[in-house]
Design a protein around this motif. Structure first.
Motif, mmCIF file in Angstrom:
data_model
loop_
_atom_site.group_PDB
_atom_site.id
_atom_site.type_symbol
_atom_site.label_atom_id
_atom_site.label_comp_id
_atom_site.label_asym_id
_atom_site.label_seq_id
_atom_site.Cartn_x
_atom_site.Cartn_y
_atom_site.Cartn_z
ATOM 1 N N SER A 157 0.829 -1.209 0.000
ATOM 2 C CA SER A 157 0.000 0.000 0.000
ATOM 3 C C SER A 157 0.865 1.261 0.000
ATOM 4 N N LEU A 158 1.930 1.253 0.789
ATOM 5 C CA LEU A 158 2.812 2.424 0.861
ATOM 6 C C LEU A 158 3.569 2.621 -0.450
ATOM 7 N N LEU A 159 3.990 1.534 -1.046
ATOM 8 C CA LEU A 159 4.700 1.647 -2.331
ATOM 9 C C LEU A 159 3.789 2.241 -3.403
ATOM 10 N N LYS B 45 -5.891 1.646 9.727
ATOM 11 C CA LYS B 45 -6.617 1.632 11.006
ATOM 12 C C LYS B 45 -7.298 0.281 11.233
ATOM 13 N N GLN B 46 -7.889 -0.244 10.165
ATOM 14 C CA GLN B 46 -8.540 -1.541 10.263
ATOM 15 C C GLN B 46 -7.518 -2.633 10.604
ATOM 16 N N GLN B 47 -6.341 -2.544 9.993
ATOM 17 C CA GLN B 47 -5.305 -3.547 10.244
ATOM 18 C C GLN B 47 -4.715 -3.422 11.646
ATOM 19 N N LEU B 48 -4.721 -2.240 12.215
ATOM 20 C CA LEU B 48 -4.303 -2.078 13.607
ATOM 21 C C LEU B 48 -5.241 -2.844 14.540
ATOM 22 N N ALA C 160 0.851 5.232 8.682
ATOM 23 C CA ALA C 160 0.014 5.151 7.485
ATOM 24 C C ALA C 160 -1.391 5.667 7.770
ATOM 25 N N ALA C 161 -1.908 5.367 8.979
ATOM 26 C CA ALA C 161 -3.238 5.852 9.344
ATOM 27 C C ALA C 161 -3.275 7.370 9.425
#
Length: 355
Positions: free
Chosen positions: A96-98, A117-120, A251-252
């Motif tokens: 996602s960051l790439l 946020k969901q992945q956290l 990232a969030a």
């Protein structure tokens, strides 16, 4: 002639005593045949008592170690499944960051932010994975959840990093990354998202991994703990799990930052680069748990063989030889029959039979 009668009658007490002895022996042989064991107590084993007594604690110990290993395999399997999920989160975040390193629209940034946020939240649940009543990443305090909050995304740590990232355009990438690292490294009760035992350096956390006894004087590390790792540096807390939390929180926070600023682009690039290292270190944890699983499997097989050998040795002492017992019982019963017959004959003797 009276001497002959006296001699014959004097045999009666000896015959009766012999019958008592033979009857006791017959009862003992019958009990052995019915139970299948020489004696129901070690005391009845005679010369083999010491050997039997020395075997019993060895059997008890190997059985206990086998139980430990079985429980460990269940825990390690749950740990490995959770780590696989954590690794997938790290890999997805890097991708996602790439995708944001090129010119991205606000909607794309918002999507990455929302997903982080969901992945956290998912990560928090994975870190609180249980095997039975125990938390697999909790260390020796296995009754306490590693992550104290029910939702990692709503913790003060994550909120702090999100707020810091939002101002990257004005504060600069170096200050933003430094503040995020400081927040992720905070082990104070107010700043850490982990339990008190795990709120320590990555190196010290390694010492919280519970040890499993797998043999006489043999132990292995039974799994891993959430915050373990190596030495911290200018880019890392030392713990790959902590670093993943820091990256997800960063990232969030991107949705609140200015995507046109140089700081934004550099932060995304740096975080994506750092995630490659985090992913490799998480794979290292997976490999470590896999090695422990292999060791446990091999040791379990060895202990099974040892336990069978010990049980067989004890069985040779405790268990009767059925053929021998039957043979001895037949001989004893023959002697009893002969004794009873002789006594019966003696009771029918008359004086005329001696004349």
């Amino acid at each position: 002639m009276s001497g002959a009668i006296s001699s014959t009658l004097g045999l009666m007490p000896n015959l009766l005593r012999g019958i008592d002895t033979l009857s006791t022996r017959n009862e003992a042989l019958t009990a052995e045949e019915n139970s299948g064991v020489v004696s129901n107590s070690f005391a009845g084993l005679g010369a083999q008592t010491y050997t039997a007594l020395s075997l019993q604690p060895q059997i008890t110990a190997t059985t206990a170690w086998q139980t430990n290993l079985s429980e460990s395999q269940t825990k390690l399997s749950a740990t490995q499944t959770a780590l696989t999920g954590i690794s997938a989160i790290a890999s997805d975040l890097q991708s996602s960051l790439l995708s944001l390193t090129a010119l991205s629209s606000p909607s794309e940034v918002a999507s990455v932010s929302a997903k982080a946020k969901q992945q956290l939240t998912e990560l928090g649940a994975l870190l609180n994975t249980q095997s039975g009543a125990n938390y697999v990443f909790a260390g020796t305090a296995s009754d306490q959840p590693p992550v104290s909050s029910s939702d990692l995304a709503s913790t003060g740590l994550v909120s702090s990093i999100i707020s810091t990232v939002a101002s990257v355009g004005t504060t600069g990438v170096a200050a933003t990354e430094g503040a995020a690292l400081a927040a992720a490294s905070d082990n104070s009760p107010a700043g850490s998202v982990f339990s008190a035992q795990l709120s320590t350096s990555a190196v010290l956390a390694q010492g919280s991994v519970p040890q499993l006894q797998i043999g006489q004087g043999e132990t292995i590390a039974n799994g891993i703990v959430a915050t373990q790792g190596g030495a911290a540096n200018a880019q890392s807390t030392g713990s790959p799990i902590r670093d993943l939390i820091m990256a997800l929180a960063s990232a969030a926070g991107l949705a609140g930052a200015d995507p046109s600023s140089a700081g934004f682009t550099q932060l995304v690039t740096d975080t994506a680069s750092h995630m490659a290292d985090v992913g490799q270190r998480i794979q290292g944890l997976i490999a470590q748990v896999g090695q422990t699983q292999a060791t446990v499997t091999a040791q379990s097989s060895t202990l099974s063989d040892v336990n069978k050998a010990l049980q067989a040795q004890l069985g040779n002492i405790m268990n009767v030889d059925e053929a021998t017992v039957i043979s001895q019982q037949n001989a004893t019963q023959t002697q009893l029959t002969a004794s009873y017959t002789l006594i019966a004959d003696m009771k029918t003797l008359t004086l005329a039979q001696y004349l």
